[in-house]
Design a protein around this motif. Structure first.
Motif, PDB file in Angstrom:
ATOM      1  N   UNK A  62       2.828   8.248  -5.240  1.00  0.00           N
ATOM      2  CA  UNK A  62       3.287   9.633  -5.086  1.00  0.00           C
ATOM      3  C   UNK A  62       3.447   9.985  -3.598  1.00  0.00           C
ATOM      4  N   UNK A  63       4.438  10.812  -3.313  1.00  0.00           N
ATOM      5  CA  UNK A  63       4.789  11.168  -1.933  1.00  0.00           C
ATOM      6  C   UNK A  63       3.578  11.639  -1.133  1.00  0.00           C
ATOM      7  N   UNK A  64       2.717  12.428  -1.729  1.00  0.00           N
ATOM      8  CA  UNK A  64       1.580  12.982  -0.994  1.00  0.00           C
ATOM      9  C   UNK A  64       0.611  11.902  -0.508  1.00  0.00           C
ATOM     10  N   UNK A  65       0.657  10.704  -1.097  1.00  0.00           N
ATOM     11  CA  UNK A  65      -0.263   9.628  -0.720  1.00  0.00           C
ATOM     12  C   UNK A  65       0.336   8.626   0.267  1.00  0.00           C
ATOM     13  N   UNK A  66       1.621   8.713   0.536  1.00  0.00           N
ATOM     14  CA  UNK A  66       2.282   7.708   1.378  1.00  0.00           C
ATOM     15  C   UNK A  66       1.679   7.641   2.786  1.00  0.00           C
ATOM     16  N   UNK A  67       1.525   8.751   3.518  1.00  0.00           N
ATOM     17  CA  UNK A  67       0.916   8.644   4.858  1.00  0.00           C
ATOM     18  C   UNK A  67      -0.492   8.041   4.816  1.00  0.00           C
ATOM     19  N   UNK A  68      -1.261   8.424   3.830  1.00  0.00           N
ATOM     20  CA  UNK A  68      -2.615   7.885   3.674  1.00  0.00           C
ATOM     21  C   UNK A  68      -2.565   6.372   3.443  1.00  0.00           C
ATOM     22  N   UNK A  69      -1.576   5.898   2.690  1.00  0.00           N
ATOM     23  CA  UNK A  69      -1.436   4.461   2.444  1.00  0.00           C
ATOM     24  C   UNK A  69      -1.103   3.723   3.737  1.00  0.00           C
ATOM     25  N   UNK A  70      -0.242   4.296   4.563  1.00  0.00           N
ATOM     26  CA  UNK A  70       0.099   3.649   5.831  1.00  0.00           C
ATOM     27  C   UNK A  70      -1.140   3.554   6.715  1.00  0.00           C
ATOM     28  N   UNK A  71      -1.966   4.576   6.707  1.00  0.00           N
ATOM     29  CA  UNK A  71      -3.205   4.535   7.490  1.00  0.00           C
ATOM     30  C   UNK A  71      -4.119   3.419   6.981  1.00  0.00           C
ATOM     31  N   UNK A  72      -4.252   3.292   5.671  1.00  0.00           N
ATOM     32  CA  UNK A  72      -5.074   2.214   5.095  1.00  0.00           C
ATOM     33  C   UNK A  72      -4.494   0.848   5.443  1.00  0.00           C
ATOM     34  N   UNK A  73      -3.186   0.738   5.353  1.00  0.00           N
ATOM     35  CA  UNK A  73      -2.523  -0.525   5.684  1.00  0.00           C
ATOM     36  C   UNK A  73      -2.819  -0.910   7.128  1.00  0.00           C
ATOM     37  N   UNK A  74      -2.725   0.046   8.039  1.00  0.00           N
ATOM     38  CA  UNK A  74      -2.917  -0.245   9.467  1.00  0.00           C
ATOM     39  C   UNK A  74      -4.311  -0.796   9.748  1.00  0.00           C
ATOM     40  N   UNK A  75      -5.271  -0.451   8.920  1.00  0.00           N
ATOM     41  CA  UNK A  75      -6.646  -0.939   9.093  1.00  0.00           C
ATOM     42  C   UNK A  75      -6.800  -2.387   8.639  1.00  0.00           C
ATOM     43  N   UNK A  76      -5.872  -2.882   7.840  1.00  0.00           N
ATOM     44  CA  UNK A  76      -6.000  -4.219   7.267  1.00  0.00           C
ATOM     45  C   UNK A  76      -5.096  -5.263   7.910  1.00  0.00           C
ATOM     46  N   UNK A  77      -4.099  -4.819   8.645  1.00  0.00           N
ATOM     47  CA  UNK A  77      -3.149  -5.741   9.257  1.00  0.00           C
ATOM     48  C   UNK A  77      -3.753  -6.288  10.544  1.00  0.00           C
ATOM     49  N   UNK A  78      -3.714  -7.608  10.707  1.00  0.00           N
ATOM     50  CA  UNK A  78      -4.239  -8.165  11.962  1.00  0.00           C
ATOM     51  C   UNK A  78      -3.522  -7.575  13.170  1.00  0.00           C
ATOM     52  N   UNK A  79      -4.238  -7.345  14.260  1.00  0.00           N
ATOM     53  CA  UNK A  79      -3.623  -6.787  15.464  1.00  0.00           C
ATOM     54  C   UNK A  79      -2.447  -7.653  15.923  1.00  0.00           C
ATOM     55  N   UNK A  80      -1.377  -7.000  16.280  1.00  0.00           N
ATOM     56  CA  UNK A  80      -0.172  -7.640  16.821  1.00  0.00           C
ATOM     57  C   UNK A  80       0.674  -8.365  15.771  1.00  0.00           C
ATOM     58  N   UNK A  81       0.203  -8.465  14.504  1.00  0.00           N
ATOM     59  CA  UNK A  81       1.031  -9.104  13.479  1.00  0.00           C
ATOM     60  C   UNK A  81       2.151  -8.147  13.091  1.00  0.00           C
ATOM     61  N   UNK A  82       3.405  -8.553  13.292  1.00  0.00           N
ATOM     62  CA  UNK A  82       4.506  -7.649  12.929  1.00  0.00           C
ATOM     63  C   UNK A  82       4.525  -7.366  11.427  1.00  0.00           C
TER      64      UNK A  82
END
Length: 176
Positions: A62-82
């Motif tokens: 749902x649209x209201x959760x999209x920004x929150x998902x990006x924040x969660x994603x950013x916490x799991x992606x290795x630094x500098x990995x495109x």
């Protein structure tokens, strides 16, 4: 892995995509259906294992959760990995603004977000309603901001074209 995500997985496979398609979800039952229907190659409820090796993520919440998902994603992606990230939400201006602000403040230059909106759907919902041709000739609107990389626009546009969509690039404000 609902109607949009499931249809995307089916369409990518139908159109020759060679990479691994991972389904990330909350309910194991839904993910098992996605695996049984060959919608995804790998399915998990574990957020970290669902995103850490990805090159492209398409958020179908749902649209209201999209920004929150990006924040969660950013916490799991290795630094500098495109990583390229898009969504399938129907509202763009607020979502894109909030995500752009977050990524810029955190200096996450390796995460490339561009909003998108496939104008496709059905009266049915869920992965059981997924179909290979859902995006055929559908308008798939890509909504870059002034912070969006050219590469992100190209990657997301190509994905929608690959599954049969007719891409249109407009600003988030013009979309809304």
């Amino acid at each position: 892995v609902g109607l949009i995500g499931g249809s995307l997985g089916l369409a990518l496979k139908e159109n020759g995509f060679k990479g691994q398609i991972t389904g990330l979800g909350r309910r194991r039952e839904t993910l098992n259906i996605a695996l049984e229907r060959n919608v995804v190659d790998f399915a998990t409820t574990d957020f970290k294992s669902g995103v850490e090796k990805a090159d492209l993520l398409i958020i179908g919440t749902p649209v209201s959760l999209i920004p929150q998902m990006v924040k969660r994603i950013s916490e799991q992606v290795p630094p500098k990995k495109p990583l390229f990230v898009t969504d399938a939400g129907s509202v763009k201006t607020q979502v894109v603004r909030e995500i752009d602000n977050f990524l810029n403040i955190q200096n996450y230059t390796h995460i490339h977000f561009v909003g998108s909106h496939p104008m496709a759907g059905s009266e049915r919902t869920g992965v059981t309603a997924a179909k290979t041709n859902l995006f055929n000739n559908a308008k798939c609107i890509v909504t870059p901001s002034m912070h969006t990389s050219v590469a992100a626009i190209q990657v997301v546009t190509e994905v929608w074209k690959c599954v049969g969509g007719n891409t249109i690039i407009i600003s988030p404000t013009d979309h809304d």
